[in-house]
Design a protein around this motif. Structure first.
Motif, PDB file in Angstrom:
ATOM      1  N   MET A 112     -37.713-122.397 -27.304  1.00  0.00           N
ATOM      2  CA  MET A 112     -36.995-121.842 -26.153  1.00  0.00           C
ATOM      3  C   MET A 112     -37.386-120.387 -25.943  1.00  0.00           C
ATOM      4  N   SER A 113     -37.634-120.031 -24.692  1.00  0.00           N
ATOM      5  CA  SER A 113     -38.006-118.635 -24.423  1.00  0.00           C
ATOM      6  C   SER A 113     -36.791-117.729 -24.621  1.00  0.00           C
ATOM      7  N   ARG A 114     -37.064-116.453 -24.788  1.00  0.00           N
ATOM      8  CA  ARG A 114     -35.960-115.484 -24.946  1.00  0.00           C
ATOM      9  C   ARG A 114     -36.235-114.306 -24.029  1.00  0.00           C
ATOM     10  N   ASN A 115     -36.132-114.588 -22.724  1.00  0.00           N
ATOM     11  CA  ASN A 115     -36.432-113.566 -21.727  1.00  0.00           C
ATOM     12  C   ASN A 115     -35.152-112.871 -21.299  1.00  0.00           C
ATOM     13  N   LEU A 116     -35.105-111.583 -21.532  1.00  0.00           N
ATOM     14  CA  LEU A 116     -33.896-110.845 -21.193  1.00  0.00           C
ATOM     15  C   LEU A 116     -34.189-109.807 -20.121  1.00  0.00           C
ATOM     16  N   LEU A 117     -33.486-109.905 -19.018  1.00  0.00           N
ATOM     17  CA  LEU A 117     -33.636-108.925 -17.939  1.00  0.00           C
ATOM     18  C   LEU A 117     -32.519-107.892 -18.082  1.00  0.00           C
ATOM     19  N   LEU A 118     -32.926-106.678 -18.418  1.00  0.00           N
ATOM     20  CA  LEU A 118     -31.963-105.604 -18.659  1.00  0.00           C
ATOM     21  C   LEU A 118     -31.891-104.720 -17.415  1.00  0.00           C
ATOM     22  N   VAL A 119     -30.730-104.715 -16.764  1.00  0.00           N
ATOM     23  CA  VAL A 119     -30.540-103.901 -15.563  1.00  0.00           C
ATOM     24  C   VAL A 119     -29.705-102.686 -15.969  1.00  0.00           C
ATOM     25  N   VAL A 120     -30.286-101.511 -15.804  1.00  0.00           N
ATOM     26  CA  VAL A 120     -29.598-100.286 -16.222  1.00  0.00           C
ATOM     27  C   VAL A 120     -29.174 -99.528 -14.963  1.00  0.00           C
TER      28      VAL A 120
END
Ligand SMILES: Cc1cc2nc3c(=O)[nH]c(=O)nc-3n(C[C@H](O)[C@H](O)[C@H](O)COP(=O)(O)O)c2cc1C
Length: 432
Positions: A1-9
């Motif tokens: 499983m991919s572990r793509n995290l989009l971090l919006v600051v």
């Protein structure tokens, strides 16, 4: 499983905490991409996130050549995290406004994967009906809006509005991915990791040891546990990284060669491990005799007299690696070992004959930099024709991601190396 995290600051004085979180998650093997709002850029620079995540940072809907970034990033993300979320961004999201990349990305979100918002603001702002209404609306739409922490604010006020600490957030994210791995129907992999250096006692206060810190093993343990593996870490009791071990990892301490050997025999014999990652730096010798120049024998139980010259007789230790298959209850144990050399052999060939590992991490002392992410080397994989290079890595984060892929739980509990690499988005380009 991919572990793509989009971090919006977004624009909060606590934006620096997003950098700490990005750093930790990258080390845990997450692929982190960062979006900075207009406000965020007043508090923190894109270079910080680029450096920490190894990925370029997005901050505009209209960047040339990236007109579809808002759709691509929204589709790419397994989890979108707005951390910290300003009052402005919270209310904007609830209004469905798309006048910047943060708002546009939210409208492109299809609610099939989680969207998390972590507020940070002055207590009066958080209590304002405009913000409270926005929070209620977002929750109603299926967005997970976290409750802010209470405490002293940057402005000096005390109340509720503090950003949840990066370590708490990291744990929540790891738990989310563990849960989703399990939901996906996979069996957790059982992984035994050894880390740190052995110490052989000369007397009650002196030891012979090596420069290993155990950092690599600790990183792999944390990342594998974050993926849903059940991890036991055999960690040297001298390791300075003990405090960094994630709470999900079961830790067993060891000191000497014989100590480690015993514990590995015990663990592999009783625990049904699928994978062994043997990264500990094991002494090649044990102390056989300590003699004074006049022929007297030192017992090792009392402190050595410091004025007399000593003769130290060291005897070679057996290789623990040669014994692990014999120790293991599981005949299909996947063995991943480390071969340290100076320098690592380049070009896809290496004398690895005599090894009985499924995967060998080949690295050089000169390619490892303590206290930084630099750690270069190669990963070899056993094939019917012998060992063949599988990938090269330049950083501890890359090495961690590769090894976690190898230890990843799969549908039938058997590891499929190639599949895991493909799932990760492909291994680094390799020329054989
Ligand atoms: C020093 C300083 C600290 C600020 N901290 C916060 C904060 O913690 N939370 C917040 O909601 N707004 C805070 N603001 C106000 C926001 O930065 C401002 O509303 C900005 O327009 C938000 O833009 P954005 O939502 O696009 O990031 C702060 C402003 C300043 C000058």
């Amino acid at each position: 499983m991919s572990r793509n995290l989009l971090l919006v600051v977004t624009g909060s004085v606590s934006a620096f905490k997003a950098a700490a979180l990005a750093s930790k998650l990258s080390q845990d093997g997450f692929e982190v991409r960062t979006v900075l709002s207009g406000g965020a850029k007043e508090f923190i620079g894109a270079s910080t996130f680029e450096g920490l995540t190894g990925n370029r940072v997005f901050d505009s809907t209209f960047a040339p050549g990236e007109a579809m970034a808002h759709i691509d990033l929204a589709r790419w993300a397994d989890l979108t995290l707005v951390y910290p979320a300003s009052a402005n961004t919270l209310t904007k999201l609830a209004q469905g406004r798309a006048d910047d990349l943060v708002g546009t990305l939210f409208l492109a979100h299809d609610f099939k994967r989680p969207y998390w918002v972590v507020p940070a603001m002055n207590p009066s702002m958080l209590a304002h009906p405009a913000v409270a209404e926005a929070v209620a609306k977002l929750r109603d739409w299926g967005v997970k809006v976290f409750d802010a922490d209470a405490g002293r604010m940057a402005c000096g006020e005390v109340g509720t509005g503090r950003l949840i600490e990066p370590e708490t957030m990291r744990k929540a994210i790891l738990a989310e991915f563990v849960a989703r791995t399990r939901v996906a129907g996979t069996k957790p992999s059982r992984v035994l990791i050894t880390a740190g250096g052995t110490s052989e006692s000369l007397d009650p206060v002196r030891v012979l040891t090596n420069v290993s810190t155990g950092e690599t093993g600790v990183r792999i343990a944390n990342a594998a546990a974050g993926e849903g593996s059940e991890v036991t870490l055999l960690l040297a009791d001298t390791s300075p990284f003990a405090g960094e071990v994630a709470p999900e990892v079961r830790v067993v301490r060891y000191r000497s060669f014989s100590d480690l050997d015993l514990r590995m025999r015990d663990e592999l014999g009783h625990g049904n491990y699928n994978v062994l990652i043997h990264s500990a730096a094991v002494s090649d010798f044990h102390i056989d005799r300590i003699e004074t120049e006049t022929g007297g024998l030192v017992t090792g139980t009392t402190k050595i007299h410091s004025k007399e010259p000593l003769l130290l007789r060291l005897m070679p230790n057996p290789k623990i690696l040669d014994r692990v298959r014999e120790y293991a209850k599981n005949p299909n144990l996947r063995v991943i070992s480390f071969k340290l050399a100076t320098p690592a052999v380049r070009g896809g060939t290496s004398d690895l004959s005599g090894y009985d590992s499924d995967v060998i991490v080949h690295n050089a002392v000169s390619q490892i930099e303590r206290g930084t992410d630099r750690h270069a080397g190669e990963i070899y994989e056993r094939t019917p024709e012998g060992y063949a290079i599988r990938s090269r890595f330049k950083t501890k984060s890359e090495l961690t991601a590769e090894l976690v892929a190898l230890a990843r739980p799969t549908i039938d509990g058997q590891e499929s190396l190639r599949d895991s690499a493909a799932e990760l988005g492909g291994s680094p380009e390799v020329t054989q």
